[in-house]
Design an enzyme around this catalytic site. Structure first.
Site: not given
Ligand SMILES: [Zn+2]
Length: 301
Positions: A80, A237, A241, A264
């Site tokens: 973030h 969001h 990311d 991720h």
């Molecule tokens: Zn996040």
């Protein structure tokens, strides 16, 4: 010809907050850094204060957050802050942390954007290189994928599909232009599902998680009494990311990215393939006069 320049911050700023996964209160200081320094994280709580460059090659864990590390030190949940730095076009910075994880604040990048704006963003006397996508690259796993194609802007189109009545299918298209990070992406908070909480806590994760720093759903509805910040906050969001993870290339990027249901781990695999020297991307300066970029920094709406 006038080229786009590198940026750092005008003065040091600090704050502190709870970290999402370890649950510790962590102090964070952002300090100006010289040209070509990049973004580095330094642990003040470890003897010798070791530091590490925010780079895709230093990613050591992608479970529920992005962690970079090297011998004897690691820093987690950096995405973030990294997204905020990217959105504000900060190239060179030292981040000092008193613990193993960056604070989560409200679960979005907005508090970090405010902190960076408080420090002011200053131009440096050095050309800024851009990573430009040269040919298409697709990385996939099951029905998840990331597809990059050449483009003279930075564009992201993201699609998610959660079997939950409050989320379902969401799609959002975004490009980095004139404060669009602050207006459309920065305020979108991280999210999770109540059914996963106990399992994650047993894994030692989300020890600092609460409705103050996450959007949380039970089986039927949203638990946050104030509701969403955007109707499609979850997919926004996911873009946040992705921007944070993509910034680990170490350069601003020009390219178009179509993404479906990634996370991720897939982001990290994508970066490794993108940067492996097979000609998918190259770095070069950008003629400021002909660029899509304006000199304005990202502003929160
Ligand atoms: Zn996040």
């Amino acid at each position: 010809m006038s080229y786009s320049k590198q940026h750092t911050i005008g003065q040091s700023v600090w704050c502190s907050g709870v970290a999402l996964h370890c649950g510790l209160k962590v102090a964070l200081v952002l300090k100006p850094a010289p040209v070509d320094h990049g973004i580095r994280f330094l642990r003040t709580d470890i003897p010798g204060c070791p530091s590490i460059r925010a780079n895709y090659g230093n990613v050591v864990n992608t479970c529920q957050a992005t962690t970079i590390g090297s011998a004897g030190m690691a820093v987690s949940t950096i995405e973030h802050l990294m997204a905020a730095l990217y959105g504000c076009r900060v190239d060179n910075l030292l981040v000092e942390l008193s613990g193993p994880e960056a604070p989560i604040f409200d679960g979005s990048a907005a508090p970090y954007v405010k902190l960076i704006q408080k420090a002011s963003i200053v131009e440096q006397d050095a050309v800024r290189n851009y990573l430009t996508i040269q040919k298409p690259l697709t990385v996939s796993k099951g029905d998840s994928f990331i597809m990059a194609t050449p483009c003279d802007e930075f564009q992201v189109r993201y699609e998610i599909d959660y079997p939950h009545p409050c989320v379902g299918k969401q799609q959002y298209s975004w490009s980095l232009k004139n404060g669009s990070f602050g207006r459309e992406i920065a305020k979108a908070r991280t999210f999770g599902f109540l059914k996963d909480v106990r399992k994650l806590q047993k894994m030692g994760l989300i020890q600092g998680g609460s409705l103050a720093n996450s959007v949380v759903f039970d089986d039927h509805e949203l638990l946050n009494v104030d509701g969403f910040r955007y109707a499609d906050e979850c997919v926004r969001h996911k873009i946040l990311d992705f921007i944070g993870d993509l910034s680990l290339t170490g350069l601003p990027v020009l390219g178009s990215f179509a993404i479906r249901k990634a996370g991720h781990a897939l982001h990290s695999r994508f970066l490794t393939e993108l940067m492996d020297g097979k000609g998918y991307a190259t770095s070069k300066p950008l003629d400021f006069e002909s660029a899509y970029l304006s000199p304005e920094v990202s502003a929160l709406a």
